[in-house]
Design an enzyme around this catalytic site. Structure first.
Site, PDB file in Angstrom:
ATOM      1  CD  GLU A   1       0.487  -5.646   5.226  1.00 58.67           C
ATOM      2  OE1 GLU A   1       0.367  -4.418   5.371  1.00 58.67           O
ATOM      3  OE2 GLU A   1       0.426  -6.212   4.111  1.00 58.67           O
TER       4      GLU A   1
ATOM      5  CG  HIS B   1      -2.742  -3.550   3.603  1.00 55.96           C
ATOM      6  ND1 HIS B   1      -1.604  -3.018   4.153  1.00 55.96           N
ATOM      7  CD2 HIS B   1      -3.500  -2.493   3.199  1.00 55.96           C
ATOM      8  CE1 HIS B   1      -1.670  -1.691   4.110  1.00 55.96           C
ATOM      9  NE2 HIS B   1      -2.805  -1.352   3.527  1.00 55.96           N
TER      10      HIS B   1
ATOM     11  CB  CYS C   1      -0.967  -0.053   1.181  1.00 54.79           C
ATOM     12  SG  CYS C   1      -2.333   1.126   1.067  1.00 54.79           S
TER      13      CYS C   1
END
Length: 287
Positions: A201, A199, A105
């Site tokens: 993660e 994202h 991002c």
């Protein structure tokens, strides 16, 4: 030998504290945990370039890492405040160090601007919750960053800004109807960066913590009719994170295994570690 990572937090001190209060960890702390879950031999340092006077690595310090990862951020890069300019300068130094780098991002946006690309608000508005029908480009279908991803996939996401002008030496690897640059490889000053606009993660629990703090935005921008509705959506995501077998919630929100299963959701980070960090550690004589 252990893999050494530098995790670069994009948030200012206040935003870091707010995220910790909502989720229990900062973005960089949770990102480091994801890396360490993938690579058991990983050791992660964390840097805070938004902090004035922060002790950031010099050129030799950056070169000493096996991989560098940039987190998301609440900032808008076109504001060009000192907190932002320090991050752009650091990314330029990362390119020059030739250390393998990856970002999610904000990380992609910083990498693009540091290589003379541009980032602006998306005229289509915010992409929030789950980025839908991410589709590899022709180059992306055979690129190791997206190895294992299907022909179309979803991923956690929350962003208003996007890359609007590509750097000079950049390959777009994935896109969707909301943003034409959802994954990319950028090459600059001898360094290579892999990044995504979404994202990988984020667990659904971390995404829920972020959305619950931004319920007013979800209402103001028309994603939800009331704040209660926005908080209910965030709670559904948190419940699904606690119990991925909740088929009712997965069905209600159209969330499939690409998001629910950690090994699949974090695919790009895994590929970065396996195809870039481990490979280049060996090539650089660090094995």
């Amino acid at each position: 030998m252990a893999l050494r990572f530098l995790v670069v937090e994009g948030n200012t001190r206040g935003a870091r504290q707010a995220h910790r209060e909502a989720y229990g960890k900062t973005l960089s702390e949770s990102y480091a945990e994801v890396i360490q879950a993938i690579a058991q031999d990983a050791v992660c340092d964390i840097a805070f370039p938004t902090d004035e006077g922060a002790n950031l690595p010099d050129a030799a310090g950056l070169e000493s890492y096996d991989g560098i990862v940039l987190t998301g951020s609440h900032l808008n890069i076109y504001d060009r405040t000192p907190e932002i300019l320090r991050q752009i300068d650091l990314m330029r130094a990362i390119y020059a160090s030739r250390t393998p780098s990856f970002g999610s991002c904000w990380g992609l946006q910083v990498a693009a601007v540091a290589a003379d690309g541009d980032v602006r608000q998306n005229p289509l508005g915010r992409e929030v919750g789950i980025a839908r029908r991410l589709t590899p480009t022709e180059a992306g279908r055979t690129h190791p960053l997206l190895d294992g991803r299907p022909a179309a996939y979803d991923a956690p996401a929350i962003h208003l800004d996007m890359v609007t002008a590509l750097p000079g030496d950049c390959t777009v690897l994935a896109s969707n109807a909301v943003s034409p640059v959802q994954a990319a490889e950028i090459r600059q000053d001898g360094g290579t960066f892999w990044g995504v606009q979404y994202h990988p993660e984020f667990s659904l629990g971390e995404l829920a913590a972020i959305l619950s703090r931004r319920a007013d935005i979800l209402v103001r921008e028309g994603f939800c009719r009331t704040q209660a509705e926005a908080l209910a959506y965030a709670e559904d995501l948190a419940a699904l994170d606690r119990d991925p077998a909740r088929f009712d919630l997965a069905w209600r929100h159209g969330i499939d295994a690409e998001v629910l299963e950690p090994a699949r959701r974090t695919r790009e980070i895994r590929n970065f570690i396996e195809h870039r960090v481990r490979t280049e550690k060996s090539a650089r004589g660090r094995a």
